[in-house]
Scaffold this active site. Structure first.
Site, PDB file in Angstrom:
ATOM      1  N   GLU A 134      -0.636   7.393  -2.045  1.00  0.00           N
ATOM      2  CA  GLU A 134       0.513   7.195  -2.922  1.00  0.00           C
ATOM      3  C   GLU A 134       0.170   7.567  -4.368  1.00  0.00           C
ATOM      4  OE1 GLU A 134       3.757   3.620  -3.832  1.00  0.00           O
ATOM      5  OE2 GLU A 134       1.914   3.189  -2.741  1.00  0.00           O
ATOM      6  N   LYS A 159      10.582   6.752  -2.877  1.00  0.00           N
ATOM      7  CA  LYS A 159      10.274   5.464  -2.264  1.00  0.00           C
ATOM      8  C   LYS A 159      11.507   4.582  -2.299  1.00  0.00           C
ATOM      9  CE  LYS A 159       6.572   2.003  -2.275  1.00  0.00           C
ATOM     10  NZ  LYS A 159       5.304   1.575  -2.930  1.00  0.00           N
ATOM     11  N   CYS A 203       3.945   3.129   1.715  1.00  0.00           N
ATOM     12  CA  CYS A 203       3.295   1.849   1.452  1.00  0.00           C
ATOM     13  C   CYS A 203       4.181   0.633   1.723  1.00  0.00           C
ATOM     14  CB  CYS A 203       2.761   1.828   0.026  1.00  0.00           C
ATOM     15  SG  CYS A 203       1.521   0.522  -0.244  1.00  0.00           S
ATOM     16  N   SER A 213     -29.297 -17.063 -13.542  1.00  0.00           N
ATOM     17  CA  SER A 213     -29.630 -18.459 -13.812  1.00  0.00           C
ATOM     18  C   SER A 213     -30.368 -19.128 -12.669  1.00  0.00           C
ATOM     19  CB  SER A 213     -28.355 -19.246 -14.105  1.00  0.00           C
ATOM     20  OG  SER A 213     -27.537 -19.321 -12.939  1.00  0.00           O
TER      21      SER A 213
END
Length: 965
Positions: free
Chosen positions: A276, A345, A406, A588
């Site tokens: 896309e 789309k 999509c 750490s």
């Protein structure tokens, strides 16, 4: 009226252009008498219902086989169909195949007229540029990538290849092609999608029976490959500065070369599908508002159109298009310098991380097509003034292809539903779907369930990689047929080219649909889609020996594997694009920073593996990062030492245990490790404060107030951030290496949600690979690394309690722990986060849900106290979400204020109305309890509430408040 079988239409010779007349008929021969039992395949099942019948033409809506003996009439002959495309009439005409027939139809279901079968001069259809391997006749060969095929063997004029059928002799029987999807070249790997021809009868995975004596069939045609781009920058992202594929010496790589069109053709592709919005990049965000983005996208499209590489292959690319002053997210499909369709789309993603409605407008006119006036730069190349714009499907010579983009797959009324009912057999989806832990099954289930209900072949092509923000697009290309996955792509990899091959029988789709009566009833009254007729075949000769793909079980990564692979690939994309020399990580000795170190080590493992496998692109990036053109990584630990610097920043409150754990882990992964003591700077800061004010603050354990305790802890944390950036800028310089380092953060999603970190401390970094991962998932990941990477130092890290080590030690041992500071466990924090974000629960709703969820471990009063405490802390510390380090998005309850979790950062922390509703609710619950139980609950409530009220204002525990500011 006539209907033409696809077997009559020959393959184009050389290049294929749209437009022009149908294939010219060759010299006719004497008709061959029809066999006594012959089967006729009616054309059109792959097209569905045509928009309108042309004079002398008609296409049936459903494929069917009709025995001649039932028709009671001899088989008529057929003629080639005349397609009118979009190109000039001088475009090359389609070459006819060797067998042609024609039948006239006078009424529904009846065939009339004489039968005559003609043989025409045979001309071999063009094969793919590369030939290595062949595919089975009557199948669709689908590939995302895949081996290339040999060119078909030449047959002398007049000779027909043997064929198979269910029985009887075949007067005219269409053959089914293969589709294969092949990858693209660097930088955007391609995954192929399907193409197909008319099918022969047979079942998935079966070799099929032999042809009865005397049965002959038309020339076989193999399937083409459909290519799907793997990377968001697949076409080179030529828009600067948004494009990532900038080469040395300036400028961007060729969109054609980067898109891998040439490689796709070499692998046998006839249809190249990209992700896309690939031309400009999906992550342009507000750059979509700029006219430059549209201009440069069309400039890149012009380069693609005029390139000889894009000839003889249908290319499907994504880009923004403005139509009638409205901006749309579109697919532009073109062939041989002619744009076939611009498909906008129809359903935009507008939740979570997606904001497509901000930049685009959905196409709200289903099944409607308008004329789009092309810009002049495109007109000069295509010789087209207008092209179709809207909701349509492509009707090629051999099949019908419908497109989704999509989000349309995820909607309740997806376009593939109506398209499938209307006869579309192959569905392609161009996606930009990002990774979230445990999400892959959702995408797979959507595709499989869609094809289970309607039948058909679904090919999903998704981006893979970082597109310049917090998201990582995780690929997972797949090919599904009739609800079963037949091919699966990789979810995470550093390869720019990925190959996925499947060989399928399109007849299985038709057979599957034939017995779904509800679908067939719906098909009889469906409103047809507009067909874009394309005088181009997606198929060529194939081989009967290639078996079809059997359904497979999708192989999912475990969450621990996803953490090991996804953030590592995201870090690599960020590092190679930022032109930095590596990473600096404050280590750490706790679970969080150790998880970040393990992710970097996993990245080094993947990079070395890719280099060992011959990935030149990865090797080039490695050499650029280490500033050594001759360097080749031999060992992950050695490479990790070059790109990862870890530092342990000790103070008087740091224990020897954490020092030793950090040092041991650094040695095992091979990082360049340094030790820093920050006490001198901390004391200098307090000396300045004391000189100015005449006062010296004290820790709480030494009699100091909450305010003093807070300030003392936060100064240590913020000085660590200063040191981190200082060493990130100059560490390579001290080693005689140019460049700087990216500072890595290590705050997990649960601590961010609750605000358990100091603003602008060493959690403030350039990027954070674990910022979207929960503490519990990180602990599981540490165990995974211990088992799979054999990092034995992780065993002691895993067993140690989480601590900030910002308060004085007691007898040399840590007295401060994270969960005691927060007043809640990490497991509880994950539950709060999911209810708050995913379940959309406020304080009252969360209380009502947790009463039942925790009924076996907490009383209603305890639940009420916990919920109130969480929301107080959340509201007090919400302002910290505005400065969170950009983090890898991996959890759907992330509190990231930048895009995902949009909420105020100034709250009334009293929540007076909501908390009063909670009090009323649990008071009612208490009245329902037995009297003795009620007294016990009240006693418990007094103790819990007293705990929070005894330390500080805002009902905050003292040490937790110390992390507030």
């Amino acid at each position: 009226m006539t209907a033409t079988d696809p077997s009559e239409r020959g393959e184009p010779s050389g290049g294929v252009a749209l437009g022009g007349s149908g294939g010219a008929q060759g010299p006719r021969r004497q008709p061959k008498p029809p066999c006594s039992q012959s089967w006729l395949r009616r054309e059109g099942s792959d097209r569905g219902r045509p928009d309108r019948a042309r004079p002398g033409e008609e296409a049936a809506a459903i494929a069917w086989l009709r025995p001649k003996r039932l028709a009671g009439r001899p088989l008529p002959r057929r003629t080639s169909r005349d397609f009118s495309g979009f190109g000039p009439p001088t475009a090359p005409a389609m070459q006819p195949s060797r067998i042609s027939s024609r039948h006239d139809r006078s009424g529904p279901g009846g065939l009339e007229g004489s039968s005559r079968q003609e043989e025409r001069p045979f001309k071999e259809p063009p094969g793919p540029p590369c030939h290595a391997g062949r595919a089975r006749e009557g199948r669709i060969a689908g590939a995302v990538g895949g081996p290339s095929r040999e060119s078909p063997a030449r047959l002398p004029p007049g000779e027909r290849p043997a064929s198979k059928s269910l029985g009887g002799s075949a007067e005219a029987l269409a053959s089914l092609p293969k589709f294969a999807a092949s990858p693209s070249g660097r930088p955007g790997g391609c995954l192929p999608l399907p193409s197909q021809d008319w099918p022969r009868m047979g079942r998935l995975g079966q070799a099929g029976g032999r042809s009865p004596p005397g049965v002959q069939r038309p020339p076989r045609r193999s399937s083409p490959a459909l290519a799907v781009c793997r990377r968001p920058e697949a076409l080179g992202r030529p828009i600067q500065p948004l494009g990532w594929r900038a080469r040395r010496g300036g400028g961007c790589s060729s969109p054609v070369a980067s898109g891998g069109v040439e490689l796709s053709k070499c692998k046998g592709a006839r249809y190249r599908l990209g992700p896309e919005l690939e031309i400009c990049g999906y992550g342009c965000s507000d750059h979509y508002f700029e006219s430059d983005t549209l201009l440069h996208s069309f400039q890149a499209l012009a380069k693609l159109l005029e390139s000889p590489v894009t000839q003889d292959i249908i290319c499907d690319v994504g880009m923004p298009v403005m139509h009638r002053n409205v901006r749309y997210n579109c697919r532009v499909i073109f062939l041989n310098k002619k744009i076939l369709l611009i498909r906008p789309k129809m359903a935009l993603a507008n939740t979570g991380n997606y904001r497509e409605m901000r930049w685009f407008t959905p196409w709200n006119r289903p099944r409607q097509v308008e004329d789009y006036f092309l810009p002049r730069m495109i007109q000069e190349i295509t010789n087209q003034e207008t092209v179709p714009f809207g909701d349509a499907v492509l009707a090629t010579i051999d099949t019908c292809i419908g497109s989704e983009i999509c989000e349309e797959l995820w909607t309740p009324n997806s376009p593939h539903i109506e398209m499938g009912i209307d006869g579309v057999e192959i569905f392609t989806n161009s996606s930009a779907s990002h990774h979230v832990l445990r999400k892959a099954h959702t995408r797979v289930d959507l595709v499989n369930s869609a094809m289970t209900k309607n039948g058909g072949i679904y090919i999903l092509a998704n981006q893979k990689g970082c597109d310049g923000d917090r998201l990582y697009y995780d690929g997972c290309a797949m090919i599904c047929m009739n609800g079963a996955t037949v091919a699966q792509g990789l979810q995470f990899s550093l390869d720019d080219v990925e190959v996925l091959v499947a060989t399928l029988d399109l007849e299985d789709v038709r057979s599957y649909r034939a017995e779904i009566s509800s679908r067939n009833l719906a098909a009889s009254k469906v409103t047809p889609f507009h067909r874009i007729r394309v005088n181009f075949a997606l198929s060529w000769s194939d081989d009967i020996s290639t078996p079809t793909n059997e359904p497979i079980q999708w192989k999912y990564h475990s969450p621990e594997e996803e953490i090991s692979l996804g953030p590592a690939c995201w870090l690599w994309d960020y590092l190679r694009r930022s032109s930095q020399g590596g990473f600096l990580l404050p280590l750490s000795g706790g679970v969080d920073s150790s998880s970040t170190a393990c992710i970097v080590y996993s990245m080094c493992l993947q990079i070395c593996s890719a280099v060992w496998d011959g990935n030149q692109s990865v090797l080039n990036d490695v050499r650029k990062i280490v500033n050594d053109e001759a360097y080749t990584p031999k060992d992950p630990r050695e490479f990790c030492r070059r790109i990862l610097t870890t530092c342990y920043m000790a103070s008087d409150h740091s224990s020897q245990d954490t020092h030793d754990r950090a040092k041991s882990l650094a040695e095992e992964i091979g990082s360049y490790h340094i030790n820093i003591n920050i006490d001198g700077v901390v004391k200098a800061v307090w000396g300045v404060f004391s000189a100015v004010t005449g006062r010296m603050p004290q820790y709480h354990v030494c009699g100091g107030s909450r305010c003093e305790n807070l300030a003392l802890q936060n100064v240590q944390a913020r000085i660590r951030m200063v040191f981190a950036y200082l060493f990130a800028q100059l560490c390579l310089w001290t080693r005689g290496v140019p460049g700087g380092l990216l500072v890595l953060g290590s705050s997990n999603v649960d601590e961010s949600l609750q605000g358990y970190f100091t603003k602008y401390d060493c959690s403030s970094a350039d990027i954070n690979p674990i910022g979207g991962i929960s503490k519990n998932d990180l602990r599981s990941f540490i165990q995974y690394c211990l088992d799979n990477f054999h990092l034995t130092a992780l065993r002691s890290i895993l067993s140690a309690p989480p601590t900030a080590e910002l308060e004085p030690l007691k007898e040399g041992q840590v007295a401060q722990t994270d969960e005691a500071d927060m007043g809640m466990t990490y497991a509880e924090l994950s539950v709060y986060g999911k209810l708050r974000k995913i379940a959309k629960a406020g304080p009252y709703s969360m209380f009502c849900k947790l009463i039942n969820m925790w009924k076996d471990i907490c009383t209603p009063t305890e639940v009420a106290s916990k919920v109130k405490h969480f929301f107080r802390m959340y509201s007090i510390n919400r302002h910290k979400m505005t400065i969170l380090t950009p983090s890898y998005h991996a959890a759907n309850y992330s509190p990231d204020d930048n895009r995902f979790d949009l909420r105020p950062f100034l709250y009334n922390s009293a929540w007076s109305w909501q908390f009063r509703c909670i009090d009323e609710q649990y008071a009612g619950v208490l009245e329902l309890q037995p009297k003795s139980s009620t007294l016990a609950l009240l006693a418990t409530a007094t103790g819990v509430i007293g705990l929070w009220n005894s330390n500080a204002e805002n009902s905050m525990p003292l040490s937790h408040a110390s992390m507030g500011y």
